[in-house]
Write a protein that holds these residues in place. Structure first.
Motif, PDB file in Angstrom:
ATOM      1  N   GLU A  14      -4.466  24.727 -28.309  1.00 42.16           N
ATOM      2  CA  GLU A  14      -3.521  25.527 -29.102  1.00 42.16           C
ATOM      3  C   GLU A  14      -2.158  25.579 -28.417  1.00 42.16           C
ATOM      4  O   GLU A  14      -1.121  25.450 -29.073  1.00 42.16           O
ATOM      5  CB  GLU A  14      -4.067  26.935 -29.321  1.00 42.16           C
ATOM      6  CG  GLU A  14      -3.125  27.837 -30.100  1.00 42.16           C
ATOM      7  CD  GLU A  14      -2.716  27.298 -31.459  1.00 42.16           C
ATOM      8  OE1 GLU A  14      -1.569  27.580 -31.876  1.00 42.16           O
ATOM      9  OE2 GLU A  14      -3.515  26.601 -32.109  1.00 42.16           O
ATOM     10  N   TYR A  15      -2.139  25.773 -27.104  1.00 40.34           N
ATOM     11  CA  TYR A  15      -0.866  25.743 -26.373  1.00 40.34           C
ATOM     12  C   TYR A  15      -0.169  24.396 -26.559  1.00 40.34           C
ATOM     13  O   TYR A  15       1.015  24.325 -26.852  1.00 40.34           O
ATOM     14  CB  TYR A  15      -1.069  25.987 -24.872  1.00 40.34           C
ATOM     15  CG  TYR A  15      -1.218  27.424 -24.479  1.00 40.34           C
ATOM     16  CD1 TYR A  15      -0.148  28.306 -24.585  1.00 40.34           C
ATOM     17  CD2 TYR A  15      -2.423  27.908 -23.982  1.00 40.34           C
ATOM     18  CE1 TYR A  15      -0.272  29.630 -24.214  1.00 40.34           C
ATOM     19  CE2 TYR A  15      -2.562  29.235 -23.607  1.00 40.34           C
ATOM     20  CZ  TYR A  15      -1.486  30.090 -23.731  1.00 40.34           C
ATOM     21  OH  TYR A  15      -1.622  31.394 -23.371  1.00 40.34           O
ATOM     22  N   ILE A  16      -0.916  23.315 -26.388  1.00 38.39           N
ATOM     23  CA  ILE A  16      -0.331  21.978 -26.508  1.00 38.39           C
ATOM     24  C   ILE A  16       0.246  21.773 -27.903  1.00 38.39           C
ATOM     25  O   ILE A  16       1.356  21.246 -28.062  1.00 38.39           O
ATOM     26  CB  ILE A  16      -1.376  20.889 -26.184  1.00 38.39           C
ATOM     27  CG1 ILE A  16      -1.814  20.960 -24.721  1.00 38.39           C
ATOM     28  CG2 ILE A  16      -0.847  19.498 -26.528  1.00 38.39           C
ATOM     29  CD1 ILE A  16      -0.695  20.759 -23.716  1.00 38.39           C
ATOM     30  N   ARG A  17      -0.473  22.206 -28.929  1.00 38.78           N
ATOM     31  CA  ARG A  17       0.037  22.072 -30.299  1.00 38.78           C
ATOM     32  C   ARG A  17       1.331  22.869 -30.494  1.00 38.78           C
ATOM     33  O   ARG A  17       2.259  22.389 -31.151  1.00 38.78           O
ATOM     34  CB  ARG A  17      -1.003  22.530 -31.306  1.00 38.78           C
ATOM     35  CG  ARG A  17      -2.134  21.570 -31.444  1.00 38.78           C
ATOM     36  CD  ARG A  17      -3.046  21.972 -32.602  1.00 38.78           C
ATOM     37  NE  ARG A  17      -4.159  21.068 -32.653  1.00 38.78           N
ATOM     38  CZ  ARG A  17      -4.106  19.810 -33.039  1.00 38.78           C
ATOM     39  NH1 ARG A  17      -2.968  19.296 -33.399  1.00 38.78           N
ATOM     40  NH2 ARG A  17      -5.183  19.056 -33.051  1.00 38.78           N
ATOM     41  N   ARG A  18       1.375  24.071 -29.955  1.00 37.09           N
ATOM     42  CA  ARG A  18       2.597  24.884 -30.089  1.00 37.09           C
ATOM     43  C   ARG A  18       3.767  24.230 -29.373  1.00 37.09           C
ATOM     44  O   ARG A  18       4.877  24.180 -29.907  1.00 37.09           O
ATOM     45  CB  ARG A  18       2.345  26.297 -29.567  1.00 37.09           C
ATOM     46  CG  ARG A  18       1.414  27.074 -30.464  1.00 37.09           C
ATOM     47  CD  ARG A  18       1.264  28.548 -30.164  1.00 37.09           C
ATOM     48  NE  ARG A  18       1.787  29.037 -28.921  1.00 37.09           N
ATOM     49  CZ  ARG A  18       1.112  29.794 -28.067  1.00 37.09           C
ATOM     50  NH1 ARG A  18      -0.140  30.137 -28.319  1.00 37.09           N
ATOM     51  NH2 ARG A  18       1.664  30.217 -26.965  1.00 37.09           N
ATOM     52  N   TYR A  19       3.526  23.703 -28.171  1.00 33.20           N
ATOM     53  CA  TYR A  19       4.602  23.044 -27.425  1.00 33.20           C
ATOM     54  C   TYR A  19       5.022  21.752 -28.119  1.00 33.20           C
ATOM     55  O   TYR A  19       6.198  21.414 -28.159  1.00 33.20           O
ATOM     56  CB  TYR A  19       4.192  22.779 -25.984  1.00 33.20           C
ATOM     57  CG  TYR A  19       3.863  24.044 -25.214  1.00 33.20           C
ATOM     58  CD1 TYR A  19       4.534  25.242 -25.468  1.00 33.20           C
ATOM     59  CD2 TYR A  19       2.881  24.054 -24.248  1.00 33.20           C
ATOM     60  CE1 TYR A  19       4.225  26.400 -24.765  1.00 33.20           C
ATOM     61  CE2 TYR A  19       2.572  25.207 -23.537  1.00 33.20           C
ATOM     62  CZ  TYR A  19       3.246  26.373 -23.809  1.00 33.20           C
ATOM     63  OH  TYR A  19       2.946  27.517 -23.117  1.00 33.20           O
ATOM     64  N   ALA A  20       4.063  21.026 -28.692  1.00 35.95           N
ATOM     65  CA  ALA A  20       4.387  19.802 -29.430  1.00 35.95           C
ATOM     66  C   ALA A  20       5.233  20.116 -30.660  1.00 35.95           C
ATOM     67  O   ALA A  20       6.065  19.312 -31.072  1.00 35.95           O
ATOM     68  CB  ALA A  20       3.103  19.080 -29.836  1.00 35.95           C
ATOM     69  N   ALA A  21       5.043  21.302 -31.228  1.00 37.63           N
ATOM     70  CA  ALA A  21       5.804  21.716 -32.409  1.00 37.63           C
ATOM     71  C   ALA A  21       7.183  22.268 -32.049  1.00 37.63           C
ATOM     72  O   ALA A  21       7.960  22.602 -32.942  1.00 37.63           O
ATOM     73  CB  ALA A  21       5.015  22.760 -33.201  1.00 37.63           C
ATOM     74  N   GLY A  22       7.472  22.380 -30.757  1.00 38.32           N
ATOM     75  CA  GLY A  22       8.807  22.795 -30.349  1.00 38.32           C
ATOM     76  C   GLY A  22       8.913  24.108 -29.612  1.00 38.32           C
ATOM     77  O   GLY A  22       9.992  24.476 -29.153  1.00 38.32           O
ATOM     78  N   GLU A  23       7.811  24.850 -29.480  1.00 38.72           N
ATOM     79  CA  GLU A  23       7.868  26.101 -28.710  1.00 38.72           C
ATOM     80  C   GLU A  23       8.116  25.765 -27.243  1.00 38.72           C
ATOM     81  O   GLU A  23       7.539  24.822 -26.704  1.00 38.72           O
ATOM     82  CB  GLU A  23       6.557  26.871 -28.853  1.00 38.72           C
ATOM     83  CG  GLU A  23       6.570  28.190 -28.118  1.00 38.72           C
ATOM     84  CD  GLU A  23       5.284  28.977 -28.317  1.00 38.72           C
ATOM     85  OE1 GLU A  23       4.836  29.593 -27.337  1.00 38.72           O
ATOM     86  OE2 GLU A  23       4.739  28.972 -29.433  1.00 38.72           O
ATOM     87  N   GLU A  24       8.964  26.518 -26.599  1.00 38.45           N
ATOM     88  CA  GLU A  24       9.293  26.303 -25.190  1.00 38.45           C
ATOM     89  C   GLU A  24       8.286  27.022 -24.291  1.00 38.45           C
ATOM     90  O   GLU A  24       8.003  28.197 -24.501  1.00 38.45           O
ATOM     91  CB  GLU A  24      10.692  26.847 -24.883  1.00 38.45           C
ATOM     92  CG  GLU A  24      11.806  26.129 -25.607  1.00 38.45           C
ATOM     93  CD  GLU A  24      12.082  24.759 -25.034  1.00 38.45           C
ATOM     94  OE1 GLU A  24      11.955  24.587 -23.792  1.00 38.45           O
ATOM     95  OE2 GLU A  24      12.401  23.863 -25.817  1.00 38.45           O
ATOM     96  N   PRO A  25       7.754  26.325 -23.286  1.00 34.94           N
ATOM     97  CA  PRO A  25       6.894  27.010 -22.321  1.00 34.94           C
ATOM     98  C   PRO A  25       7.710  28.058 -21.549  1.00 34.94           C
ATOM     99  O   PRO A  25       8.877  27.813 -21.226  1.00 34.94           O
ATOM    100  CB  PRO A  25       6.441  25.892 -21.379  1.00 34.94           C
ATOM    101  CG  PRO A  25       6.698  24.619 -22.117  1.00 34.94           C
ATOM    102  CD  PRO A  25       7.842  24.895 -23.034  1.00 34.94           C
ATOM    103  N   THR A  26       7.118  29.197 -21.289  1.00 34.86           N
ATOM    104  CA  THR A  26       7.809  30.254 -20.547  1.00 34.86           C
ATOM    105  C   THR A  26       6.955  30.705 -19.371  1.00 34.86           C
ATOM    106  O   THR A  26       5.755  30.474 -19.329  1.00 34.86           O
ATOM    107  CB  THR A  26       8.098  31.473 -21.448  1.00 34.86           C
ATOM    108  OG1 THR A  26       6.859  31.969 -21.961  1.00 34.86           O
ATOM    109  CG2 THR A  26       9.015  31.104 -22.601  1.00 34.86           C
ATOM    110  N   GLY A  27       7.627  31.342 -18.401  1.00 34.45           N
ATOM    111  CA  GLY A  27       6.919  31.910 -17.264  1.00 34.45           C
ATOM    112  C   GLY A  27       6.492  30.889 -16.229  1.00 34.45           C
ATOM    113  O   GLY A  27       5.642  31.191 -15.386  1.00 34.45           O
TER     114      GLY A  27
END
Length: 79
Positions: A14-27
């Motif tokens: 789920e994290y990978i999909r969100r990052y692939a969709a453009g969400e920026e990793p934080t923290g």
């Protein structure tokens, strides 16, 4: 077999999909975030491929076209 939605690697996928969709990793440190952002699209494609290969059919075709569209070179060693 669709990608699992619970248990095992589901939260990571789920994290990978969100990052692939453009969400920026934080923290996390900026260089690590940049690496995740760069490789998340192809990682999402490969996650789907592996789930199909091992859960649906050993004849699942390698996703060459999808990876080519993402601009990843699969005939050279990683940079």
């Amino acid at each position: 077999m669709p990608t699992p939605t619970t248990g095992g690697p589901a939260p990571r996928n789920e994290y990978i999909r969100r990052y692939a969709a453009g969400e920026e990793p934080t923290g996390i440190p900026a260089p690590l975030a940049a690496t995740i952002t760069r490789h998340a699209p192809v990682a999402a494609v490969m996650n789907d491929f592996y789930w199909d290969l091992f859960g649906e059919s050993r004849a699942t075709p390698y996703p060459t076209e999808q990876i080519d569209i993402l601009g990843e070179r699969h005939d050279e060693p990683p940079r």
